[in-house]
Design a protein around this motif. Structure first.
Motif, PDB file in Angstrom:
ATOM      1  N   ARG A 191       0.997  -1.430   0.044  1.00  0.00           N
ATOM      2  CA  ARG A 191       0.032  -0.237   0.146  1.00  0.00           C
ATOM      3  C   ARG A 191       0.764   1.252  -0.001  1.00  0.00           C
ATOM      4  O   ARG A 191       0.617   2.082  -0.731  1.00  0.00           O
TER       5      ARG A 191
ATOM      6  N   THR B  40       2.796   1.622  -3.418  1.00  0.00           N
ATOM      7  CA  THR B  40       1.902   1.894  -4.468  1.00  0.00           C
ATOM      8  C   THR B  40       1.630   3.441  -4.312  1.00  0.00           C
ATOM      9  O   THR B  40       1.518   4.148  -5.349  1.00  0.00           O
TER      10      THR B  40
ATOM     11  N   ARG C 255       4.469   5.582  -5.539  1.00  0.00           N
ATOM     12  CA  ARG C 255       4.662   5.431  -6.905  1.00  0.00           C
ATOM     13  C   ARG C 255       3.802   6.196  -7.625  1.00  0.00           C
ATOM     14  O   ARG C 255       4.111   7.073  -8.779  1.00  0.00           O
TER      15      ARG C 255
ATOM     16  N   ALA D 233       8.857  -2.270  -6.928  1.00  0.00           N
ATOM     17  CA  ALA D 233       7.711  -3.019  -6.964  1.00  0.00           C
ATOM     18  C   ALA D 233       7.536  -4.039  -8.054  1.00  0.00           C
ATOM     19  O   ALA D 233       6.448  -4.709  -8.295  1.00  0.00           O
TER      20      ALA D 233
ATOM     21  N   ILE E  13      -1.195   1.689 -12.008  1.00  0.00           N
ATOM     22  CA  ILE E  13      -0.460   1.285 -10.801  1.00  0.00           C
ATOM     23  C   ILE E  13      -1.162   0.790  -9.736  1.00  0.00           C
ATOM     24  O   ILE E  13      -0.822  -0.237  -9.038  1.00  0.00           O
ATOM     25  N   GLN E  14      -2.301   1.208  -9.535  1.00  0.00           N
ATOM     26  CA  GLN E  14      -3.322   0.988  -8.536  1.00  0.00           C
ATOM     27  C   GLN E  14      -3.885  -0.339  -8.437  1.00  0.00           C
ATOM     28  O   GLN E  14      -4.231  -0.983  -7.888  1.00  0.00           O
TER      29      GLN E  14
ATOM     30  N   ALA F  50      -1.644  -3.295  -7.323  1.00  0.00           N
ATOM     31  CA  ALA F  50      -1.797  -3.444  -6.000  1.00  0.00           C
ATOM     32  C   ALA F  50      -3.204  -3.981  -5.546  1.00  0.00           C
ATOM     33  O   ALA F  50      -3.317  -4.820  -4.712  1.00  0.00           O
TER      34      ALA F  50
END
Length: 227
Positions: free
Chosen positions: A81, A84, A87, A164, A209-210, A213
């Motif tokens: 978390r 992310t 980033r 990541a 990106i999210q 995750a």
């Protein structure tokens, strides 16, 4: 000289094999790596295996523990978390700078990097991860940000993305997002970036990106690292 060449070749084979196993989660997160097992499997010395694992530890794909050898990294929902969030903040800011400052050569580099990515399969036979894809995918994300003119921002963004990389790989094998169109997300990113549509491009990057995750977060919680 011939002996040295053979040794380098064997080391590369062992390195690539272990890297593939780690990225595909065939060695689960938090697992102690047994050098003797790999030495026996590949018929190489312990020093060759140690060299391969040291390289992977330098890349953040393994954890080196003094006096205890190597292990795969644990999967932490908290770290995922926080990483992310970092980033999203850094990469979207750097992409916005790239769109504002990048020249025609930068646009061409983005188009070329996306072309290579689109032509590189994510997996080989039997769902084995394509290590070329891992490298080409990283190069695409570097290209997106390379027009910013700010080496510090680009360096921070790259270091976070490399950190990541393992989570990204695990999301493909341990995550739960079967309907994801990753290729479509990359295409959208490239097109919006080259079109200089900064708000839409940065929003697309943040979602890209999210989503990685999110697909892995549930698994992280189920293995007891969701603090």
């Amino acid at each position: 000289m011939p002996t040295r060449t053979v040794k380098q070749t064997r080391a590369e084979v062992v390195y690539n094999a272990i890297r593939s196993e780690v990225l595909s989660a065939r060695v689960p997160p938090g697992t102690k790596m047994k050098l003797a097992d790999y030495s026996e499997r590949f018929d190489v010395s312990l020093s060759v295996v140690r060299e391969a694992m040291s390289r992977l530890a330098e890349q953040g794909l393994l954890q080196a523990n003094p006096q205890r050898g190597f292990a795969t990294l644990p999967l932490s929902a908290t770290d995922l978390r926080e990483l992310t969030r970092a980033r999203v903040l850094i990469e979207t800011a750097t992409l916005r700078e790239s769109i504002a400052n990048g020249d025609l050569m930068w646009e061409a580099q983005v188009v070329a990097a996306h072309h290579r990515l689109a032509a590189t399969p994510m997996f080989l036979e039997d769902a084995v991860p394509n290590l070329d894809f891992v490298d080409v995918h990283g190069a695409f994300h570097v290209a997106l940000l390379a027009g910013s003119g700010n080496g510090h921002l680009e360096s921070i963004a790259t270091s976070l993305r490399v950190r990541a990389e393992l989570y990204l790989a695990w999301s493909r094998f341990l995550g739960d997002d079967p309907n994801r169109d990753t290729a479509g997300e990359h295409r959208e990113l490239a097109e919006l970036t080259v079109a200089r549509r900064a708000d839409e491009a940065t929003d697309a990057l943040a979602r890209h990106i999210q989503r990685t995750a999110d697909s892995l977060a549930d698994y992280a919680r189920t293995v007891g690292n969701g603090e």
